[in-house]
Design a protein around this motif. Structure first.
Motif, short mmCIF file in Angstrom:
data_model
loop_
_atom_site.label_atom_id
_atom_site.label_comp_id
_atom_site.label_asym_id
_atom_site.label_seq_id
_atom_site.Cartn_x
_atom_site.Cartn_y
_atom_site.Cartn_z
N LEU A 513 11.38 4.53 0.35
CA LEU A 513 10.75 5.36 1.14
C LEU A 513 9.34 5.17 1.53
O LEU A 513 8.65 4.31 0.52
N VAL A 514 8.80 5.39 2.67
CA VAL A 514 7.40 5.01 3.18
C VAL A 514 6.52 6.10 2.37
O VAL A 514 6.85 7.30 2.45
N ILE A 515 5.82 5.65 1.50
CA ILE A 515 4.93 6.62 1.12
C ILE A 515 3.27 6.26 1.17
O ILE A 515 2.96 5.11 0.97
N VAL A 516 2.37 7.21 1.99
CA VAL A 516 1.21 7.04 2.49
C VAL A 516 0.38 7.97 1.48
O VAL A 516 0.86 9.32 1.58
N ALA A 517 -0.77 7.76 0.67
CA ALA A 517 -1.29 8.45 -0.21
C ALA A 517 -2.98 8.40 0.23
O ALA A 517 -3.32 7.30 0.30
N ARG A 518 -3.45 9.47 -0.15
CA ARG A 518 -5.04 9.53 -0.09
C ARG A 518 -5.35 9.16 -1.63
O ARG A 518 -4.99 9.70 -2.55
N ALA A 519 -6.51 8.25 -1.39
CA ALA A 519 -7.20 7.70 -2.54
C ALA A 519 -8.40 8.26 -2.75
O ALA A 519 -9.23 8.48 -1.64
N ARG A 520 -8.87 8.41 -4.02
CA ARG A 520 -10.42 8.73 -4.11
C ARG A 520 -11.34 7.73 -3.63
O ARG A 520 -12.35 8.03 -3.04
N ASP A 521 -11.05 6.62 -4.12
CA ASP A 521 -11.93 5.18 -3.92
C ASP A 521 -11.19 4.02 -4.04
O ASP A 521 -9.67 4.20 -4.25
N ALA A 522 -11.73 2.90 -3.94
CA ALA A 522 -11.02 1.58 -3.89
C ALA A 522 -10.10 1.40 -5.39
O ALA A 522 -9.01 0.99 -5.19
N ALA A 523 -10.78 1.97 -6.55
CA ALA A 523 -10.09 1.69 -7.63
C ALA A 523 -8.82 2.52 -7.62
O ALA A 523 -7.81 2.02 -8.24
N HIS A 524 -8.98 3.49 -7.24
CA HIS A 524 -7.57 4.53 -7.18
C HIS A 524 -6.68 4.08 -6.09
O HIS A 524 -5.50 4.14 -6.35
N ALA A 525 -7.18 3.50 -4.95
CA ALA A 525 -6.15 2.87 -3.99
C ALA A 525 -5.63 1.82 -4.53
O ALA A 525 -4.24 1.58 -4.51
#
Length: 598
Positions: A513-525
């Motif tokens: 599955l294609v999953i696109v997620a919102r991240a808090r910052d670079a470390a979370h990404a």
């Protein structure tokens, strides 16, 4: 010059650093609270533990502390820095926002618990002054442990989390007058008029507070502006430490506690633009020095005394939990908290805390309370603090069972479609989710919105959008939403823990599955890429790219060049954040499941 250094002079410092740098991290890896780890190390390495065996086994002198008084100075600094940080947190805005719970529920809890416990101590044979001190000491709870437990569970914004924080805030406020009370009682020293002693103490306190306030009001902001203009982290750190220590020494010179002066300095800095920078600077020193304080607390634990009064200690501990818990529960219900929220708050705040050691040790040091009574009370407080992590789990479980069932509005009770049609799933019905939904509509992409907030779902459905209530972290619910046939999963919620759990659940069910997620910052990404997202969108990076785009266009750079540059920089960031094996794994996916192909 070689050979002139006496290693024994640094022995205590090495023990403290070894505890903070090795033992405490190891304890945290075992999910043992750092406060408990420091107290346990102090008991083990102190004069009543291995330190008491130095005369028999001299080699133990290198890893133990035989004289706890040697750490009294750093421990007092730790308390001062703790109160300094509390002052930074006590902004007028926060107090006004929470005034009902802080000044009503919080101060009511301190007064009622202190009164009931003090009366019981008096009935058991303690004189009036020691009974009063014991009552107030045991009425206080552990700010450090309770806040850490709620933060670790990411539940500081829940009803129990906010209420507990308000009570702890009131207790922190109460510590200052309580320390002042001990100073006043010590000032008369068993002789002279009480009125005269009180008058002299109040005059000294007023003069000290006035000096600190005037100097702080007119000097702190210009000082920190000057230091900040140098862009020197070392100078800023020095100014912060000087402020906390200098105000503490002014208060001490007036016969007050160092903590009172540091607390006032924190209050003054809380109203400036340097508040957050000061908090970040002081935090490592605060944590280490507070650790020294708890280490000295542990060193004062005498197993022989505990063994001599086991029944009394257990009785005091059980009574403390029962009395405080009952009073807090009844007060919380009086302030219209639910049964579940009131019960969880009562269980979390009922155990004793670190300021019991501060007050009772201060009172014992000036002879206001007997050694035996203080030892039994502090041993009971230690026992309740050790039990706090277990009590927190029990409180959470009990609150969940007592919580009333959620009554959903009609719009939120609509079930997800079961037609197995391929569509995108948008997790989150907030502002970001609404914007993503509108973009998908504009480009003709079929989708549904899911969220665990019934209010948001109701609003979305009334606006005509296909929104459904449920918890996206639950695999079964994702399956009901048609994850098996979904074209993509877009996670827009701003709770990092929920984002992680949703991604893991979806990736386990649909590896392609294609999953696109919102991240808090670079470390979370970077973390999200590691657990299986195709694209992570860090808020901080995207905001900086959009600001750069607007600025460059405003400065006259052609739009086409700006857009190309922004896209290139975004791809650079994506390449830096993605693990090397993530690229290979993505290339192995079907073409439709690769990044940016919904």
């Amino acid at each position: 010059m070689a050979g002139t250094v006496d290693p024994s002079a640094y022995r205590d410092a090495v023990v403290v650093l070894a505890t903070a740098g090795v033992v405490v991290p190891f304890a945290k890896s075992l999910r043992i609270n750092s406060v408990i780890a420091f107290v346990a190390c102090g008991a083990l390495l102190g004069p009543f533990g291995l330190g008491g065996l130095v005369s028999t086994l001299p080699f133990l002198s290198t890893i133990t502390v035989s004289n706890a008084e040697a750490l009294a100075g750093p421990a007092e600094l730790g308390v001062a820095f703790l109160l300094f940080v509390i002052g930074l947190e006590l902004s007028l805005e926060r107090l006004l926002t929470m005034r009902r719970l802080v000044f009503g529920l919080g101060l009511g809890q301190v007064g009622l618990c202190a009164g009931v416990i003090g009366l019981i101590a008096y009935a058991l044979g303690q004189p009036a002054t020691p009974a009063l001190i014991i009552g107030f000491g045991l009425a206080l709870s552990s700010t450090a442990m309770v806040v850490e437990l709620f933060a670790g569970q990411r539940r500081t914004t829940t009803t129990a989390g906010r209420t507990s924080f308000a009570i702890l805030l009131a207790q922190d406020l109460a510590v200052i007058p309580l320390l002042f009370l001990i100073s006043v009682l010590d000032a008369q020293n068993g002789s002279g008029s009480l009125v005269a002693g009180l008058l002299q103490a109040f005059i000294q306190a007023f003069a000290a507070i006035l000096v600190i306030t005037v100097i702080g009001r007119f000097a702190l902001r210009p000082l920190f502006r000057l230091v900040a203009s140098t862009h020197s982290a070392e100078s800023f750190m020095a100014a912060t430490l000087l402020t906390a220590l200098g105000t503490g020494l002014i208060a001490a010179a007036a016969g007050l506690s160092m903590g009172l002066g540091a607390f006032i300095a924190g209050l003054l800095l809380a109203e400036t633009e340097f508040r957050r920078a000061v908090e970040a600077t002081i935090d490592p020193f605060k944590s280490l020095l507070i650790g020294v304080f708890f280490l000295t607390v542990g060193m004062g634990v005498n197993p022989a005394e505990i063994a001599a009064h086991p029944i009394a200690i257990l009785a005091v501990a059980a009574g403390l939990l029962a009395i405080k818990g009952l009073i807090i529960f009844l007060l919380a219900r009086r302030f219209r908290l639910s049964h579940a929220g009131a019960l969880e708050t009562a269980i979390m705040v009922a155990p004793g805390g670190e300021f019991a050691f501060v007050l009772l040790n201060a009172a014992g040091g000036v002879g206001l309370i007997g050694h035996e009574a203080s030892s039994v009370a502090l041993a009971a407080v230690s026992l309740t603090m050790v039990a706090l992590p277990l009590l927190a789990r029990f409180a959470r479980h009990l609150a969940q069972r007592l919580a009333p069932p959620v009554v959903l509005p009609d719009e939120a009770q609509v079930l997800p479609p079961g037609d197995h049609a391929p569509r995108a799933i948008v997790v989150g019905g907030g502002r970001v989710g609404r914007l993503v939904s509108s973009m998908l509509e504009e480009h003709g992409k079929s989708h549904i919105i899911i969220d665990s907030d019934a209010t948001l779902i109701t609003g979305q459905r009334r606006a005509g959008r296909p929104a459904f209530y449920g918890d996206a972290t639950q695999p079964h619910f994702l399956q009901l939403c048609g994850l098996k046939d979904a074209t993509a999963l877009i996670v827009t919620i701003d709770n990092p823990r929920a984002v992680d759990e949703t991604v893991r659940a979806a990736r386990a069910l649909r590896p392609d599955l294609v999953i696109v997620a919102r991240a808090r910052d670079a470390a979370h990404a970077r973390h999200l890429y590691e657990i299986g997202v195709n694209d992570a969108v860090p808020e901080t990076i995207e905001a900086s790219l959009q600001l750069s785009e607007a600025a460059l266009v405003g400065l006259g750079v052609p739009m086409g060049l700006v857009i190309a540059s922004v896209h290139e920089r975004r791809d650079d960031f994506r390449a830096q954040l993605k693990p090397a094996d993530a690229e290979a794994a993505e290339r192995a996916l079907p073409r439709h499941a690769r990044s940016r192909r919904l």
